[in-house]
Structure formats: structure tokens, C-alpha cells
Scaffold this motif. Structure first.
Motif, PDB file in Angstrom:
ATOM      1  N   UNK A  42       0.838  -1.198   0.000  1.00 20.06           N
ATOM      2  CA  UNK A  42       0.000   0.000   0.000  1.00 20.06           C
ATOM      3  C   UNK A  42       0.874   1.249   0.000  1.00 20.06           C
ATOM      4  N   UNK A  43       0.255   2.373  -0.357  1.00 21.93           N
ATOM      5  CA  UNK A  43       0.970   3.647  -0.332  1.00 21.93           C
ATOM      6  C   UNK A  43       1.146   4.097   1.113  1.00 21.93           C
ATOM      7  N   UNK A  44       2.269   4.738   1.367  1.00 24.50           N
ATOM      8  CA  UNK A  44       2.501   5.245   2.711  1.00 24.50           C
ATOM      9  C   UNK A  44       3.236   6.576   2.655  1.00 24.50           C
ATOM     10  N   UNK A  45       2.987   7.387   3.652  1.00 27.96           N
ATOM     11  CA  UNK A  45       3.710   8.642   3.844  1.00 27.96           C
ATOM     12  C   UNK A  45       4.364   8.558   5.215  1.00 27.96           C
ATOM     13  N   UNK A  46       5.625   8.937   5.278  1.00 22.94           N
ATOM     14  CA  UNK A  46       6.380   8.829   6.522  1.00 22.94           C
ATOM     15  C   UNK A  46       6.634  10.219   7.079  1.00 22.94           C
ATOM     16  N   UNK A  47       6.280  10.396   8.329  1.00 17.62           N
ATOM     17  CA  UNK A  47       6.506  11.662   9.011  1.00 17.62           C
ATOM     18  C   UNK A  47       7.284  11.393  10.297  1.00 17.62           C
ATOM     19  N   UNK A  48       7.410  12.407  11.133  1.00 18.44           N
ATOM     20  CA  UNK A  48       8.221  12.248  12.334  1.00 18.44           C
ATOM     21  C   UNK A  48       9.661  12.629  12.058  1.00 18.44           C
ATOM     22  N   UNK A  49      10.592  12.100  12.854  1.00 19.96           N
ATOM     23  CA  UNK A  49      11.998  12.411  12.636  1.00 19.96           C
ATOM     24  C   UNK A  49      12.882  11.369  13.308  1.00 19.96           C
ATOM     25  N   UNK A  50      14.138  11.360  12.887  1.00 22.25           N
ATOM     26  CA  UNK A  50      15.116  10.477  13.505  1.00 22.25           C
ATOM     27  C   UNK A  50      14.863   9.009  13.244  1.00 22.25           C
ATOM     28  N   UNK A  51      15.091   8.203  14.274  1.00 18.47           N
ATOM     29  CA  UNK A  51      14.980   6.757  14.140  1.00 18.47           C
ATOM     30  C   UNK A  51      13.593   6.230  14.489  1.00 18.47           C
ATOM     31  N   UNK A  52      12.641   7.131  14.749  1.00 21.99           N
ATOM     32  CA  UNK A  52      11.289   6.709  15.093  1.00 21.99           C
ATOM     33  C   UNK A  52      10.265   7.397  14.194  1.00 21.99           C
ATOM     34  N   UNK A  53      10.313   7.101  12.902  1.00 19.38           N
ATOM     35  CA  UNK A  53       9.338   7.713  11.989  1.00 19.38           C
ATOM     36  C   UNK A  53       7.951   7.118  12.183  1.00 19.38           C
ATOM     37  N   UNK A  54       6.965   7.863  11.748  1.00 19.04           N
ATOM     38  CA  UNK A  54       5.570   7.430  11.848  1.00 19.04           C
ATOM     39  C   UNK A  54       5.020   7.173  10.452  1.00 19.04           C
ATOM     40  N   UNK A  55       4.424   6.006  10.262  1.00 14.66           N
ATOM     41  CA  UNK A  55       3.833   5.660   8.975  1.00 14.66           C
ATOM     42  C   UNK A  55       2.378   6.112   8.937  1.00 14.66           C
ATOM     43  N   UNK A  56       2.020   6.796   7.860  1.00 20.53           N
ATOM     44  CA  UNK A  56       0.633   7.206   7.646  1.00 20.53           C
ATOM     45  C   UNK A  56       0.106   6.529   6.375  1.00 20.53           C
ATOM     46  N   UNK A  57      -1.071   5.966   6.463  1.00 15.30           N
ATOM     47  CA  UNK A  57      -1.708   5.410   5.270  1.00 15.30           C
ATOM     48  C   UNK A  57      -2.001   6.543   4.293  1.00 15.30           C
ATOM     49  N   UNK A  58      -1.777   6.294   3.015  1.00 20.45           N
ATOM     50  CA  UNK A  58      -1.988   7.331   2.003  1.00 20.45           C
ATOM     51  C   UNK A  58      -2.804   6.789   0.839  1.00 20.45           C
ATOM     52  N   UNK A  59      -3.603   7.657   0.260  1.00 21.36           N
ATOM     53  CA  UNK A  59      -4.368   7.315  -0.940  1.00 21.36           C
ATOM     54  C   UNK A  59      -4.162   8.418  -1.975  1.00 21.36           C
ATOM     55  N   UNK A  60      -4.248   8.049  -3.241  1.00 25.86           N
ATOM     56  CA  UNK A  60      -4.088   9.025  -4.319  1.00 25.86           C
ATOM     57  C   UNK A  60      -5.408   9.756  -4.536  1.00 25.86           C
ATOM     58  N   UNK A  61      -5.353  11.081  -4.495  1.00 30.63           N
ATOM     59  CA  UNK A  61      -6.541  11.899  -4.751  1.00 30.63           C
ATOM     60  C   UNK A  61      -6.649  12.204  -6.239  1.00 30.63           C
ATOM     61  N   UNK A  62      -5.570  12.709  -6.811  1.00 32.16           N
ATOM     62  CA  UNK A  62      -5.547  13.021  -8.241  1.00 32.16           C
ATOM     63  C   UNK A  62      -4.103  13.141  -8.703  1.00 32.16           C
ATOM     64  N   UNK A  63      -3.900  12.944 -10.006  1.00 35.08           N
ATOM     65  CA  UNK A  63      -2.557  12.979 -10.597  1.00 35.08           C
ATOM     66  C   UNK A  63      -2.566  13.884 -11.819  1.00 35.08           C
ATOM     67  N   UNK A  64      -1.534  14.695 -11.953  1.00 36.52           N
ATOM     68  CA  UNK A  64      -1.329  15.540 -13.128  1.00 36.52           C
ATOM     69  C   UNK A  64      -0.078  15.022 -13.834  1.00 36.52           C
ATOM     70  N   UNK A  65      -0.276  14.126 -14.811  1.00 36.23           N
ATOM     71  CA  UNK A  65       0.865  13.506 -15.479  1.00 36.23           C
ATOM     72  C   UNK A  65       1.642  14.500 -16.331  1.00 36.23           C
ATOM     73  N   UNK A  66       0.945  15.481 -16.898  1.00 35.08           N
ATOM     74  CA  UNK A  66       1.631  16.449 -17.761  1.00 35.08           C
ATOM     75  C   UNK A  66       2.692  17.223 -16.991  1.00 35.08           C
ATOM     76  N   UNK A  67       2.387  17.558 -15.734  1.00 36.49           N
ATOM     77  CA  UNK A  67       3.340  18.312 -14.919  1.00 36.49           C
ATOM     78  C   UNK A  67       3.985  17.439 -13.843  1.00 36.49           C
ATOM     79  N   UNK A  68       3.737  16.140 -13.922  1.00 40.97           N
ATOM     80  CA  UNK A  68       4.343  15.154 -13.023  1.00 40.97           C
ATOM     81  C   UNK A  68       4.102  15.489 -11.555  1.00 40.97           C
TER      82      UNK A  68
END
Length: 264
Positions: free
Chosen positions: A92-118
Motif C-alpha cells: 500500500x501507499x505510505x507517507x512517513x513523518x516524524x523524525x530520527x529513528x522513530x518515523x511514523x507511517x501514515x496510510x496514504x491514498x491518491x486523490x488526483x494525478x497531473x501527469x503532464x506536470x508530473x
């Protein structure tokens, strides 16, 4: 007359002294502003990738992103987000936040994509994070100094965002006309048929993991672009046998278009 000359000389020396004094302290004050800006925006910088519990390592960081809008949305480069996941093995997609050696994983979903501008807009789970402000990229000028923060080599050395300084070397079209037909390929032809938009060419050093990093003002923290180390090179340097180490950024105005799509 001598008294007048002496007085003018005194005034001149005073002005010169104040000028030297100002120059001596201007740089440290500006440096202090940059330090404060980086400290302020770091909580908004996230890693973007995928997670699969049965994989080793389970987390694969593919690039950088940054938080904006309501604190629950993240902008990154579209090429950072895989189009296909290994659903059978619960990737699954994930976004990592926090800092150092104890990052926090957040579940992520795609809202929309602009392929022309990447560009890709993601929504994350959990509590809202500090959001960055999007500025008017049309006000950026060549010679202007900006900075960008991200994860150039992923999490190899821990979850520590890295900041680089970069001057805007050029504001240039994303693709230049080929000099001869042998330099044309399907990708270039498709791009030439569209309206070529401009990108920021930077003199800072970035790596593939830097893609998706915010390019922002070192004093205000306002975002003017999104660093891109793959998509732009594939178009602008397609005619080069040995692509350069130049860093590029997509102007941030296209982010607003993605946010408008979210509301539709």
C-alpha cells in the motif's frame, strides 16, 4: 572652510563605518532567518513510498513530499508514486513523518494525478500536520536564491530531511526543439505538440530521492516549485547521450490546479 571640510569628512567616515557595520551583521541575520525557516517547515516534509509487511525492508521510500492545504494532503512528483501495487501481498501507499529513528507511517491514498506536470496529490490518515504555503511561481526571477528540503537518499541514514541551497539559473521551456529528426522520439513529439511550459533550472545538487521536495523561499518558507529529478530530465535532456547533473523544479502554480480538482 577647513572646519567645513573636517565636518564633511567626519560625516563621510561615519557613513562608511555604518555601512561596514551593516555588512558585517547582514549575513548572520539572514542566516538566522534561514535556520528558523528550516526548523519551521521540517514537520511538513514527508517521505513518500510503499509499505509491504512481508517485504524486507517493509518500507520503500521512493521520494519526498510536503504537506499543504488542510494538513491532510501531500504533494509529490507523480513518478514517485507507483501506478501498480502488489495488492496480493498487501502493498500500500505510505507517507512517513516524524523524525530520527522513530518515523511514523501514515496510510496514504491518491486523490488526483497531473501527469503532464508530473504532480500527484495524496491524502493521509491521522491528525493534520503543519501545512506549507504555496506562493506565486510567476514572481520567481533568475538569480533568485531558494532552498529545498527532502530525502535525497531515502532512509539509509535515518529519517533526517536534508536542505540544499539553489540559485534559479534559468527559467526555461521543459522541452527544446530537436536540431534534427534523429533526435525526435515519440515522447518528444508528444511534448512538442502541447504548449511547452517553463521549469526552473537550479544550480543546487539533488538526487532521485529529492523528487517531490518543496522549493521554497529561505526567509518566508513560501513554496514556489517542486523539485523533479526524473520527469524533466527525460524531456529536456532526451537529446543528450550523457544527461547532466542539473536540478530542475516544476513551478508551484500547477499545485493549485490539483487542489481545485480535489474540490470537484
Amino acid at each position: 572652510m577647513n572646519a567645513s571640510r573636517a565636518f564633511l569628512s567626519f560625516i563621510f567616515n561615519c557613513i562608511k563605518s555604518f555601512a561596514i557595520f551593516g555588512l558585517a551583521f547582514a549575513s548572520p541575520l539572514r542566516a538566522a532567518d534561514v535556520v528558523k525557516t528550516i526548523e519551521h517547515i521540517k514537520p511538513s516534509i514527508v517521505g513518500v513510498g510503499t509499505v509491504q509487511r512481508t517485504r524486507s525492508p517493509p518500507v520503500n521510500i521512493l521520494g519526498t513530499g510536503f504537506v499543504l492545504d488542510d494538513g491532510l494532503h501531500v504533494i509529490t512528483s507523480a513518478h514517485v508514486v507507483p501506478e501498480v501495487l502488489d495488492i496480493a501481498n498487501k502493498e500500500s501507499y505510505t507517507v512517513i513523518t516524524g523524525k530520527g529513528k522513530e518515523p511514523e507511517l501514515r496510510e496514504a491514498t491518491i486523490v488526483t494525478v497531473d501527469k503532464e506536470h508530473d504532480l500527484a496529490l495524496l491524502r493521509i490518515s491521522g491528525a493534520a500536520l503543519p501545512a506549507m504555503e504555496i506562493g506565486d511561481a510567476g514572481k520567481v526571477r533568475e538569480g533568485q536564491t531558494l532552498i529545498f528540503t527532502g530525502f535525497p537518499i531515502g532512509m539509509i541514514l535515518g529519517f533526517y530531511p536534508v536542505t540544499h541551497r539553489a540559485m534559479v539559473s534559468s527559467i526555461t521551456p521543459i522541452v527544446l526543439p530537436a536540431h534534427n529528426s534523429r533526435q525526435l522520439n515519440a515522447k518528444l513529439i508528444g511534448q512538442l505538440q502541447k504548449t511547452a511550459y517553463v521549469v526552473f533550472q537550479l544550480d543546487g545538487t539533488a538526487y532521485p530521492g529529492s523528487s517531490g521536495s518543496p522549493l521554497y523561499d529561505p526567509v518566508t518558507g513560501v513554496v514556489y516549485g517542486v523539485v523533479n529529478m526524473v520527469f524533466v530530465k527525460g524531456r529536456k535532456e532526451a537529446a543528450l547521450s550523457n544527461p547532466s547533473g542539473i536540478t530542475y523544479a516544476i513551478p508551484g502554480n500547477y499545485i493549485r490546479d490539483l487542489l481545485l480538482r480535489k474540490q470537484q
